[in-house]
Structure formats: C-alpha cells, structure tokens
Design a protein around this motif. Sequence first.
Motif, PDB file in Angstrom:
ATOM      1  N   ARG A  38       0.647  -1.523  -0.272  1.00 52.70           N
ATOM      2  CA  ARG A  38      -0.330  -0.205   0.137  1.00 52.70           C
ATOM      3  C   ARG A  38       0.867   1.066   0.217  1.00 52.70           C
ATOM      4  N   LEU A  39       2.168   1.312   0.543  1.00 52.49           N
ATOM      5  CA  LEU A  39       2.940   2.758   0.668  1.00 52.49           C
ATOM      6  C   LEU A  39       2.978   2.588  -0.805  1.00 52.49           C
ATOM      7  N   THR A  40       3.649   1.147  -1.402  1.00 54.93           N
ATOM      8  CA  THR A  40       5.106   1.331  -2.409  1.00 54.93           C
ATOM      9  C   THR A  40       3.485   2.102  -3.274  1.00 54.93           C
ATOM     10  N   ALA A  41       2.391   2.018  -2.912  1.00 52.98           N
ATOM     11  CA  ALA A  41       1.086   2.145  -3.868  1.00 52.98           C
ATOM     12  C   ALA A  41       1.319   3.733  -3.963  1.00 52.98           C
ATOM     13  N   PHE A  51       1.558   3.497 -12.368  1.00 54.68           N
ATOM     14  CA  PHE A  51       1.700   1.884 -12.193  1.00 54.68           C
ATOM     15  C   PHE A  51       2.365   1.394 -13.599  1.00 54.68           C
ATOM     16  N   ASP A  52       2.730   1.416 -14.664  1.00 48.63           N
ATOM     17  CA  ASP A  52       2.817   0.937 -15.604  1.00 48.63           C
ATOM     18  C   ASP A  52       5.122   0.434 -15.484  1.00 48.63           C
ATOM     19  N   ASP A  53       5.194   1.558 -15.188  1.00 53.21           N
ATOM     20  CA  ASP A  53       6.561   2.503 -15.022  1.00 53.21           C
ATOM     21  C   ASP A  53       7.061   0.640 -14.008  1.00 53.21           C
ATOM     22  N   THR A  54       7.504  -0.492 -13.907  1.00 54.72           N
ATOM     23  CA  THR A  54       7.604  -1.477 -13.336  1.00 54.72           C
ATOM     24  C   THR A  54       9.684  -0.571 -13.028  1.00 54.72           C
ATOM     25  N   GLU A  55       9.616  -0.346 -13.515  1.00 52.23           N
ATOM     26  CA  GLU A  55      11.601   0.034 -12.597  1.00 52.23           C
ATOM     27  C   GLU A  55      11.565   1.020 -11.882  1.00 52.23           C
ATOM     28  N   GLY A  56      10.742   2.123 -12.546  1.00 53.97           N
ATOM     29  CA  GLY A  56      10.107   3.246 -11.308  1.00 53.97           C
ATOM     30  C   GLY A  56       9.748   2.507  -9.765  1.00 53.97           C
ATOM     31  N   ALA A  61      10.091   1.232  -4.461  1.00 56.82           N
ATOM     32  CA  ALA A  61       9.378   0.095  -3.322  1.00 56.82           C
ATOM     33  C   ALA A  61      10.416   0.258  -2.550  1.00 56.82           C
ATOM     34  N   ALA A  62      12.458   0.283  -3.240  1.00 59.26           N
ATOM     35  CA  ALA A  62      12.939   0.080  -1.803  1.00 59.26           C
ATOM     36  C   ALA A  62      13.507   1.141  -1.538  1.00 59.26           C
ATOM     37  N   CYS A 103       3.476  -6.916  -9.601  1.00 55.04           N
ATOM     38  CA  CYS A 103       5.524  -6.485 -10.546  1.00 55.04           C
ATOM     39  C   CYS A 103       6.294  -7.492  -9.170  1.00 55.04           C
ATOM     40  N   GLN A 104       7.202  -8.433 -10.457  1.00 52.58           N
ATOM     41  CA  GLN A 104       8.633  -9.252  -9.395  1.00 52.58           C
ATOM     42  C   GLN A 104       8.889  -7.762  -8.923  1.00 52.58           C
ATOM     43  N   PRO A 105       9.575  -7.131  -9.965  1.00 54.51           N
ATOM     44  CA  PRO A 105      10.780  -5.487  -9.211  1.00 54.51           C
ATOM     45  C   PRO A 105      10.729  -5.561  -7.684  1.00 54.51           C
ATOM     46  N   VAL A 106       9.328  -5.128  -7.872  1.00 52.22           N
ATOM     47  CA  VAL A 106       8.416  -4.339  -6.327  1.00 52.22           C
ATOM     48  C   VAL A 106       8.604  -5.717  -5.831  1.00 52.22           C
TER      49      VAL A 106
END
Length: 217
Positions: A38-41, A51-56, A61-62, A103-106
């Motif tokens: 939720r915090l990442t969102a 929400f489609d920028d996987t790396e972003g 998240a990191a 999203c796996q990277p998240v």
Amino acid sequence: MVKVITIDGPSGAGKGTLCQLLAKQLGYHLLDSGALYRLTALSAEKQDVPFDDTEGLARVAASLDVEFRPVEKGVQVILAGEDVSSAIRQEHVGMNASKVAACQPVRDALLQRQRGFAEAPGLIADGRDMGTVVFPEAKVKVFLTASADERARRRVMQLEQAGLDADYAQILQDIELRDKQDRERKSSPLKPAEDAVVLDSTSLTIQQVLDRVIALT
Ligand code: C5P
C-alpha cells in the motif's frame, strides 16, 4: 532460530485483527506486509510514477522511508515523516497496491525488508505470500479465508463504525476483483503453502480463530 507464524489469505478474512491479537498475546513482532505494498502504491501516486513503470515502482519500493510506530490502538504508519495510517487504508490505495504487487521487481525490492522483521522472540507475518515465499521455513503457517459475502459484510461494518459511507455491492465487487488479481498473477500468487493449515473464518468469531491458531503454536 526466530519463531515465525505466517498468516496468509485474501483481503477481509480477518488477518489484520487476528495478527494484532496474536502478536499481543505471544509478545511477538508484527509484519503487516500489505502495508508495504500500500505504501509503495501511495508513494508512486505522490511521485507521479505510472503503475506500468515497473522499474520506477521498484525504485519507489526500495527507497520507502517508513516507520511503524506501535501506539495504544495498533500501529501508526509514518511515511517520510507523515502519518499515512488512514491514507493507506483507502479502497483505491488497496486496489493500486494489488496492481503494484503483481510486479516482480517490486516484490524483489521488498523481500529483504520483510525478512528483516523476523527478530527475537518471534514474528507474526501477515500477507499473501508469507508462507510460500517470504518465510518458507516458518513452523506454523495458516491460510485464513472467508466467503466473499462475509468479507464484504465485515468491511461494511468496519467502515460504518468509522463513520464512513459503505456501499455493500461496490465493496463486494472490489473484493472479488482484488481476489482475482491476487490469485491469478504470475508473481507470488495468493495460495496456501503446501504445509499451511487452512482456516475458514466465515462462521467463526475472532476469539475462535485466535484459539485455533494458538493451539497450533
Ligand atoms: O493485506 P492488504 O489488503 O493490506 O494488501 C494490499 C494488497 O497488497 C493485496 O491486495 C495484495 O495484492 C498485496 N499484497 C501482496 N503480498 C503480500 C501482502 C499484500 O501481494 N504479502
């Protein structure tokens, strides 16, 4: 080894309340992994990351600057110095969390942070993939479920008690959509671990659920 109890299941099955009671009764730490998604969102929304920028999203998240502060009535969630405890509980944030969580990277970016919560004397880990992915070695694993109708009914009651408007049909629809997204995604789909005890809370009180889980420990 630190004792870890994993509680997985769909939204609204009563995991949050159960986990708080378990942590209190056993004197264990608590990981609310859904709050991290939720915090990442919420952070992505604030920083205009699509929400489609996987790396972003993985970068967001990191770099989450978050603090979970225990208070009398649960836990206060502080994001970059701001109390977002209520903001992250909004329905649209839950829906967006479900999108970023696919999203796996998240998920990779949040994995070590989640494992870091396992400290003595023990941890109650609340989520969707606690028993399958994050803590596969946990000795006690529970998969808590309830019918979608019952989960929607409980959510309506919760909102009404907080003095907020609640539309049962809309809430049921959101719950069913979120379940579908969580169950059908490729990365860490919502499912019971092979060694999990499945508990259906549809017609159980929270005390009955708590007693059954305590009996497993
Ligand atoms: O549990 P909660 O409703 O706060 O979780 C929000 C969303 O975060 C879920 O719908 C799910 O998509 C995601 N989530 C997840 N893995 C977890 C916890 C939550 O994918 N361990």
